[in-house]
Design a protein around this motif. Structure first.
Motif, short mmCIF file in Angstrom:
data_model
loop_
_atom_site.label_atom_id
_atom_site.label_comp_id
_atom_site.label_asym_id
_atom_site.label_seq_id
_atom_site.Cartn_x
_atom_site.Cartn_y
_atom_site.Cartn_z
N LEU A 27 0.86 -1.19 0.00
CA LEU A 27 0.00 0.00 0.00
C LEU A 27 0.89 1.24 0.00
O LEU A 27 1.75 1.39 0.87
N CYS A 28 0.65 2.12 -0.98
CA CYS A 28 1.58 3.22 -1.23
C CYS A 28 1.05 4.58 -0.79
O CYS A 28 0.99 5.54 -1.56
N GLY A 29 0.64 4.66 0.47
CA GLY A 29 0.33 5.94 1.08
C GLY A 29 -1.08 6.45 0.91
O GLY A 29 -1.87 5.93 0.13
N ASP A 30 -1.38 7.50 1.68
CA ASP A 30 -2.74 8.04 1.81
C ASP A 30 -3.71 6.92 2.15
O ASP A 30 -4.75 6.73 1.50
N LEU A 31 -3.35 6.18 3.18
CA LEU A 31 -4.20 5.10 3.67
C LEU A 31 -5.45 5.68 4.30
O LEU A 31 -6.52 5.07 4.23
N THR A 32 -5.33 6.85 4.94
CA THR A 32 -6.45 7.53 5.56
C THR A 32 -6.71 8.85 4.84
O THR A 32 -5.89 9.32 4.05
N ASP A 33 -7.86 9.46 5.12
CA ASP A 33 -8.22 10.70 4.44
C ASP A 33 -7.66 11.94 5.12
O ASP A 33 -7.23 12.87 4.45
N ALA B 16 3.58 -1.26 3.79
CA ALA B 16 2.99 0.01 3.38
C ALA B 16 3.90 1.17 3.74
O ALA B 16 4.79 1.05 4.59
N VAL B 17 3.67 2.29 3.08
CA VAL B 17 4.24 3.58 3.47
C VAL B 17 3.08 4.54 3.68
O VAL B 17 1.97 4.33 3.18
N LEU B 18 3.33 5.58 4.42
CA LEU B 18 2.33 6.62 4.62
C LEU B 18 2.39 7.64 3.49
O LEU B 18 3.37 7.71 2.75
N GLY B 19 1.33 8.44 3.37
CA GLY B 19 1.28 9.52 2.39
C GLY B 19 1.04 10.85 3.08
O GLY B 19 0.90 10.93 4.30
N ASN B 20 0.96 11.91 2.29
CA ASN B 20 0.79 13.24 2.87
C ASN B 20 -0.50 13.38 3.67
O ASN B 20 -0.53 14.03 4.72
N HIS B 21 -1.58 12.73 3.23
CA HIS B 21 -2.84 12.81 3.98
C HIS B 21 -2.72 12.17 5.35
O HIS B 21 -3.36 12.60 6.30
N ASP B 22 -1.89 11.15 5.46
CA ASP B 22 -1.74 10.45 6.74
C ASP B 22 -1.03 11.31 7.78
O ASP B 22 -1.10 11.02 8.98
N PHE B 23 -0.37 12.38 7.35
CA PHE B 23 0.33 13.28 8.27
C PHE B 23 -0.53 14.47 8.69
O PHE B 23 -0.15 15.23 9.58
N ASP B 24 -1.69 14.64 8.09
CA ASP B 24 -2.44 15.89 8.24
C ASP B 24 -2.83 16.19 9.68
O ASP B 24 -2.73 17.34 10.12
N ALA B 25 -3.25 15.20 10.45
CA ALA B 25 -3.73 15.45 11.81
C ALA B 25 -2.62 15.39 12.86
O ALA B 25 -2.88 15.61 14.04
#
Length: 257
Positions: free
Chosen positions: A41-47, A70-79
Motif C-alpha cells: 500500500l503506497c500511502g494516503d491510507l487515511t483521508d 505500506a508507506v504513509l502519504g501526505n494525507h496520513d500526516f495531516d492530523a
C-alpha cells in the motif's frame, strides 16, 4: 533446471479511508487474498490522518491472509497523529516502512519511503535562496538517502520499491503541469537505478498514467486507486514479479468495484 523465483504482488495507493466507511474494503481484502501472495500500500491510507480512520481500515486489513507492507502519504500526516496511525495499523499486521524494508515470504524484499516533491529532471528544484526553499529541497534529498539505505539492506531474490510520491514525471502525465513539483521528484530514481529492482510502485498522482520506466528501465507503476479505477476498473493491481523476466500484469482476474 530450477524454477525462477517469482511472486504475485498486489499493489494499491490512495485508499483515503474515512471513519464511517466500515465494510468498504472487505471486498478489496477478500480479492487480494484470492489473487495475490502479498500486498503493498503506497500511502494516503487515511483521508485526514485520524486514528479513527486508521481503525476503520485496520478492521478490514486484519482479514488479510497474505503479508502486507505500506508507506504513509501526505494525507496520513495531516492530523499530526502518525504514531497512533502506525500503532493501529501495526496491530492489524501491516508492516509500515520509513527508510527500512520488509521481507515477504522470504522471496520479496520491499524497500519503502514516503518520498517527497521537488520536481523532475531539468526542472528539479535546487537548494538555493530562502531557508524555506532549502528545507523543501532537503526533505526530498533526505527521502532519497533513506531509500538508498533501505535498498542497500536487501539481498532477497526479488526486490521492489514502494513510495507515495512519484519518482518519474511520466506517471504524473494527466495532472496539471503546475502540480508536478508537488507530486514527486527525480531524486528518488537514483537509488532505484543504482541498486536495481523488479518494480517501483507509487500513488499520489490521481490523474496520472499507469506506468513508465526509470532511465535504466525499471518499471514504475502508479497504483493510485483513482487511476486504477479509471483505466482498469479495479481497486488494486496484481503484478507477477520474476527474477528472470520483466513484470507481467495479471489483469485477467475479476474486477473489484
Amino acid at each position: 533446471m530450477a524454477r525462477p523465483q517469482s511472486f504475485r504482488l498486489a499493489a494499491a495507493a490512495d485508499l483515503h479511508c474515512r471513519e464511517d466507511q466500515h465494510g468498504r474494503f472487505r471486498d478489496f481484502v477478500r480479492a487480494v487474498n484470492g489473487e495475490a501472495e502479498g500486498l503493498v500500500l503506497c500511502g494516503d491510507l487515511t483521508d485526514r490522518g485520524l486514528p479513527e480512520e486508521a481503525q476503520t481500515l485496520a478492521e478490514a486489513l486484519s482479514g488479510l491472509r497474505v503479508p502486507c507492507a505500506a508507506v504513509l502519504g501526505n494525507h496520513d500526516f495531516d492530523a499530526g497523529k502518525v504514531k497512533e496511525l502506525c500503532a493501529i495499523l501495526h496491530d492489524a499486521g501491516v508492516q509500515l516502512l520509513d527508510g527500512d524494508h520488509a521481507i515477504l515470504d522470504r522471496r520479496l524484499g520491499v524497500a519503502g519511503v514516503k518520498g517527497f516533491g521537488g520536481g523532475f529532471e531539468g526542472s528539479t528544484l535546487q537548494a538555493f535562496g530562502e531557508p524555506a526553499v532549502k528545507a523543501f529541497v532537503q526533505e526530498g534529498v533526505s527521502e532519497s538517502l533513506k531509500l538508498e539505505a533501505a535498498l542497500a539492506q536487501l539481498d532477497t531474490p526479488l526486490r521492489v520499491v514502494i513510495l507515495h510520491y512519484a519518482p518519474v514525471a511520466a506517471t504524473c502525465e494527466g495532472e496539471a503541469s503546475g502540480l508536478y513539483p508537488f507530486l514527486g521528484t527525480s531524486r528518488l530514481v537514483a537509488p532505484v537505478d543504482a541498486f536495481g529492482a523488479q518494480a517501483v510502485f507509487h500513488g499520489h498522482a490521481h490523474h496520472g498514467r499507469l506506468e513508465a520506466r526509470t532511465p535504466k528501465g525499471v518499471p514504475v507503476y502508479n497504483v493510485a486507486v483513482p487511476v486504477l479505477k479509471s483505466a482498469l476498473d479495479r481497486k488494486f493491481r496484481v503484478v507477477d514479479l520474476s527474477a528472470d523476466a520483466a513484470p507481467a500484469f495479471a489483469e485477467e482476474a475479476p474486477s473489484v468495484h
